[in-house]
Design a protein around this motif. Structure first.
Motif, mmCIF file in Angstrom:
data_model
loop_
_atom_site.group_PDB
_atom_site.id
_atom_site.type_symbol
_atom_site.label_atom_id
_atom_site.label_comp_id
_atom_site.label_asym_id
_atom_site.label_seq_id
_atom_site.Cartn_x
_atom_site.Cartn_y
_atom_site.Cartn_z
ATOM 1 N N ILE A 1 0.836 -1.049 0.055
ATOM 2 C CA ILE A 1 -0.004 -0.051 0.069
ATOM 3 C C ILE A 1 0.916 1.143 -0.136
ATOM 4 N N GLY A 2 0.712 2.063 -0.730
ATOM 5 C CA GLY A 2 1.434 3.308 -0.813
ATOM 6 C C GLY A 2 2.644 3.296 -1.758
ATOM 7 N N GLY A 3 2.790 2.094 -2.356
ATOM 8 C CA GLY A 3 3.926 2.040 -3.227
ATOM 9 C C GLY A 3 3.560 2.350 -4.659
ATOM 10 N N ALA A 4 4.196 1.634 -5.400
ATOM 11 C CA ALA A 4 3.985 1.842 -7.130
ATOM 12 C C ALA A 4 2.510 1.628 -7.562
ATOM 13 N N ILE A 5 1.951 0.721 -7.005
ATOM 14 C CA ILE A 5 0.505 0.129 -7.399
ATOM 15 C C ILE A 5 -0.335 1.125 -6.956
ATOM 16 N N PRO A 6 -1.129 1.727 -8.181
ATOM 17 C CA PRO A 6 -2.077 2.617 -7.874
ATOM 18 C C PRO A 6 -3.135 2.133 -6.892
ATOM 19 N N ASP A 7 -3.586 3.204 -5.965
ATOM 20 C CA ASP A 7 -4.884 2.726 -5.098
ATOM 21 C C ASP A 7 -6.057 1.909 -5.823
ATOM 22 N N GLU A 8 -6.186 2.409 -7.226
ATOM 23 C CA GLU A 8 -7.346 1.705 -7.910
ATOM 24 C C GLU A 8 -7.152 0.301 -8.378
ATOM 25 N N GLU A 9 -6.053 0.159 -8.676
ATOM 26 C CA GLU A 9 -5.606 -1.188 -8.820
ATOM 27 C C GLU A 9 -5.620 -2.252 -7.608
ATOM 28 N N ILE A 10 -5.274 -1.755 -6.419
ATOM 29 C CA ILE A 10 -5.448 -2.513 -5.153
ATOM 30 C C ILE A 10 -6.794 -2.727 -4.900
ATOM 31 N N LEU A 11 -7.719 -1.754 -5.146
ATOM 32 C CA LEU A 11 -9.250 -1.736 -4.698
ATOM 33 C C LEU A 11 -9.705 -2.794 -5.846
ATOM 34 N N GLU A 12 -9.360 -2.900 -6.963
ATOM 35 C CA GLU A 12 -9.683 -3.770 -7.905
ATOM 36 C C GLU A 12 -9.244 -5.281 -7.704
ATOM 37 N N ALA A 13 -8.271 -5.352 -7.173
ATOM 38 C CA ALA A 13 -7.516 -6.741 -6.771
ATOM 39 C C ALA A 13 -8.471 -7.246 -5.562
ATOM 40 N N ILE A 14 -8.702 -6.343 -4.654
ATOM 41 C CA ILE A 14 -9.609 -6.759 -3.528
ATOM 42 C C ILE A 14 -11.011 -7.051 -4.043
ATOM 43 N N GLU A 15 -11.322 -6.601 -4.902
ATOM 44 C CA GLU A 15 -12.708 -6.875 -5.534
ATOM 45 C C GLU A 15 -12.697 -8.226 -6.197
ATOM 46 N N GLU A 16 -11.546 -8.273 -7.125
ATOM 47 C CA GLU A 16 -11.560 -9.628 -7.570
ATOM 48 C C GLU A 16 -11.355 -10.770 -6.726
ATOM 49 N N SER A 17 -10.596 -10.658 -5.618
ATOM 50 C CA SER A 17 -10.336 -11.553 -4.544
ATOM 51 C C SER A 17 -11.626 -11.892 -4.018
ATOM 52 N N TYR A 18 -12.375 -10.802 -3.530
ATOM 53 C CA TYR A 18 -13.886 -11.076 -3.061
ATOM 54 C C TYR A 18 -14.490 -11.962 -3.833
ATOM 55 N N ARG A 19 -14.465 -11.466 -5.015
ATOM 56 C CA ARG A 19 -15.593 -12.602 -6.117
ATOM 57 C C ARG A 19 -15.140 -13.901 -6.414
ATOM 58 N N TRP A 20 -13.803 -14.049 -6.261
ATOM 59 C CA TRP A 20 -13.140 -15.489 -6.387
ATOM 60 C C TRP A 20 -13.706 -16.161 -5.243
ATOM 61 N N VAL A 21 -13.637 -15.661 -4.114
ATOM 62 C CA VAL A 21 -13.941 -16.239 -2.970
ATOM 63 C C VAL A 21 -15.524 -16.385 -2.612
ATOM 64 N N VAL A 22 -16.083 -15.730 -2.898
ATOM 65 C CA VAL A 22 -17.383 -15.928 -3.034
ATOM 66 C C VAL A 22 -17.825 -17.017 -3.917
ATOM 67 N N SER A 23 -17.370 -17.025 -5.100
ATOM 68 C CA SER A 23 -17.752 -17.928 -6.075
ATOM 69 C C SER A 23 -17.601 -19.319 -5.734
ATOM 70 N N LYS A 24 -16.621 -19.451 -4.613
ATOM 71 C CA LYS A 24 -16.249 -21.050 -4.373
ATOM 72 C C LYS A 24 -16.931 -21.312 -2.873
ATOM 73 N N LEU A 25 -17.787 -20.384 -2.459
ATOM 74 C CA LEU A 25 -18.526 -20.711 -1.392
ATOM 75 C C LEU A 25 -19.675 -21.546 -1.516
#
Length: 118
Positions: free
Chosen positions: A81-105
């Motif tokens: 957090i706070g490095g070269a990765i833009p905040d928007e990309e980190i938030l997108e990665a969180i969203e994608e992780s959430y979707r993958w985990v939900v899809s396997k529940l």
């Protein structure tokens, strides 16, 4: 973006809740499964279904992305957090992780869509 803002974004997702399964470690879960490991200056998320696909993050951000210990082989990366990765990309990665985990529940553990009640 700081740690508190990042955690708030995680917890704003349907069915998300905060847990501390290990002393000093904060995670965001949906149902019984973790979708984000929230550190002081990193977030661990499932970036892809395979290690090979998740390695794209390591190639794009070699100083700010790393395969997570133990679960990295399953596509989990730690993103700074706070490095070269833009905040928007980190938030997108969180969203994608959430979707993958939900899809396997199992359906019984999946959050209901926001427009459904009861």
């Amino acid at each position: 973006m700081n740690r508190d803002e990042l955690l708030a974004q995680c917890l704003a997702k349907p069915g998300a809740w905060e847990d501390q399964p290990w002393e000093g470690d904060v995670v965001a879960k949906v149902g019984p499964k973790i979708f984000a490991f929230v550190g002081t200056d990193t977030v661990g998320v499932k970036c892809a279904p395979t290690r090979e696909a998740a390695d794209e993050w390591l190639h794009r951000y070699p100083a700010d992305a790393a395969a997570m210990a133990y679960i990295g082989r399953s596509g989990w990366n730690s993103l700074s957090i706070g490095g070269a990765i833009p905040d928007e990309e980190i938030l997108e990665a969180i969203e994608e992780s959430y979707r993958w985990v939900v899809s396997k529940l199992p359906k019984r553990d999946r959050p209901k869509p926001a427009d459904q009640t009861s």
